[in-house]
Design a protein around this motif. Structure first.
Motif, mmCIF file in Angstrom:
data_model
loop_
_atom_site.group_PDB
_atom_site.id
_atom_site.type_symbol
_atom_site.label_atom_id
_atom_site.label_comp_id
_atom_site.label_asym_id
_atom_site.label_seq_id
_atom_site.Cartn_x
_atom_site.Cartn_y
_atom_site.Cartn_z
ATOM 1 N N ASP A 170 -43.871 66.075 88.029
ATOM 2 C CA ASP A 170 -43.946 67.321 87.274
ATOM 3 C C ASP A 170 -45.411 67.697 87.143
ATOM 4 O O ASP A 170 -46.295 66.821 87.147
ATOM 5 N N ARG A 193 -40.548 69.985 87.667
ATOM 6 C CA ARG A 193 -40.818 71.068 86.736
ATOM 7 C C ARG A 193 -42.285 71.486 86.811
ATOM 8 O O ARG A 193 -43.177 70.646 86.938
ATOM 9 N N SER A 228 -43.590 77.939 81.020
ATOM 10 C CA SER A 228 -43.169 77.637 82.385
ATOM 11 C C SER A 228 -44.066 78.271 83.435
ATOM 12 O O SER A 228 -44.773 79.254 83.177
#
Length: 366
Positions: A95, A122, A323
């Motif tokens: 990630d 992610r 995000s």
């Protein structure tokens, strides 16, 4: 799940101190959220010193991005290196979470997101100030109908320029810098958090001085070139129909305007500084008077790094709040605004994003 997210930091410049402080606090109060395990920097001496101070390992950048004990690479390098480090970490199955912007260019940012999706990892990105009680309380008030249907917003950042205090301000005045790309992410991310994605923009910009003089540090008095616009203003048309007016400047002395205001037919909100996590939200309802709202959402007493912690506690398959998708849309908005300023015509923002979920009022990521 149930184990802390093991974090390795690449890049130990000034901003890293705030992340280290937050991780130390989280590690003491909520040890199951994140745990720092390694650091890396091009300056090996600096990395060794920070590692000794934090009680973690000092690695090279290549070692850290591939280390099996690192779950997430926190990328605090300069913007020009953001994409390179992120892609290297993603290729190793990590990630990634980076400082703003997501990448130096929209093309590089697109490549990072595509690689992350392909690898099933992610991708998160600052700013995470929008997760604090300040902006989140404003968001909850809007969602609760306090101002009625949002109609418009203003976002203003006016300063004389960072060369007054920064000892090496050169990059602020080179391509990729300027007031919009430097400070704009805080303001534009807040506008997207409050009002949703942006569909189109129209902008204009000016370049008032060809040089700047450094005002502090060992290079005080040195003259540096200015190769970017230093005053940018524009209008963002949100997909909801609301209009936001944005002013970002390194050419002013001061302003008494509220940094962000949001207006609806039933009321108006003053939103705290988007470069901070806290601050009072003020509401003026139609026929009433200004009053301060109590905190109603967001992480209380948060700091830089809460975006990483929020990612750590977000269940698989649930969108991350801070995000890469939001950061990409924000970068698209800003580059579209600069393109509009250069062409003199409105520009459609090609990307979009989901409005991140509200953060429930809390003292800890959960």
């Amino acid at each position: 799940m149930g184990q802390p997210l093991r974090v390795g930091i690449v890049g130990l410049g000034a901003i890293s101190g705030q992340y280290l402080s937050t991780f130390a606090r989280l590690g003491t109060a909520w040890p199951g959220v994140v745990r720092l395990v390694a650091v890396a920097d091009l300056d090996a001496t600096r990395a060794a010193a920070v590692a000794a101070e934090q009680g973690v390992r000092a690695l090279t950048v290549d070692e850290l991005t591939t280390d099996p004990e690192v779950d997430l690479v926190l990328n605090l390098t300069v913007p020009a290196a953001h994409a390179e480090i992120a892609l290297q970490a993603i290729a190793a199955g990590k990630d990634v979470y980076g400082e703003k912007p997501l990448a130096a260019t929209l093309e590089e940012a697109r490549a990072v997101l595509a690689a992350g999706r392909a690898a099933g990892v992610r991708v998160g990105c600052a700013p995470d100030t929008v997760l604090g009680a300040g902006v989140q309380t404003a968001r909850a008030a809007i969602d609760g109908g306090a101002i009625g249907e949002p109609v418009a917003a203003t976002a203003t950042m006016m300063t004389p320029g960072h060369e007054r205090w920064h000892p090496n301000p050169d990059f602020y005045y080179q391509p990729g810098g300027g007031p919009l790309l430097d400070m704009g992410p805080y303001y534009v991310t807040t506008l997207v958090t409050l009002l949703g994605p942006v569909a189109s923009v129209v902008g204009t910009a000016s370049h008032t001085r060809g040089t700047r003089t450094i005002g502090s540090g060992p290079r005080q008095g040195a003259v540096i070139p200015v190769d970017v616009d230093t005053h940018v203003t524009g209008v963002l048309r949100h997909a909801s129909g609301a209009l936001s007016t944005l002013v970002m400047s390194f050419d002013s002395v001061a302003t008494r305007a509220s940094e962000i205001e949001v207006h609806g037919q039933a009321g108006s909100l003053v939103v705290p500084d988007p470069n901070r996590f806290d601050g009072d939200v003020q509401l003026h309802e139609l026929g009433g008077a200004w009053r301060t709202l109590p905190p109603g959402a967001g992480y209380r007493d948060a700091g830089r790094g809460y975006g990483v912690a929020d990612l750590a506690v977000t269940p698989p398959g649930v969108p991350v709040r801070a995000s890469g998708d939001v950061a990409y849309h924000v970068l698209d908005i800003m580059t579209s605004l600069l393109a509009s300023a250069g062409s003199g015509v409105a520009v459609t923002v090609e990307s979009t994003c989901e409005r991140p979920a509200v953060v429930p009022l809390s003292d800890a990521p959960h």
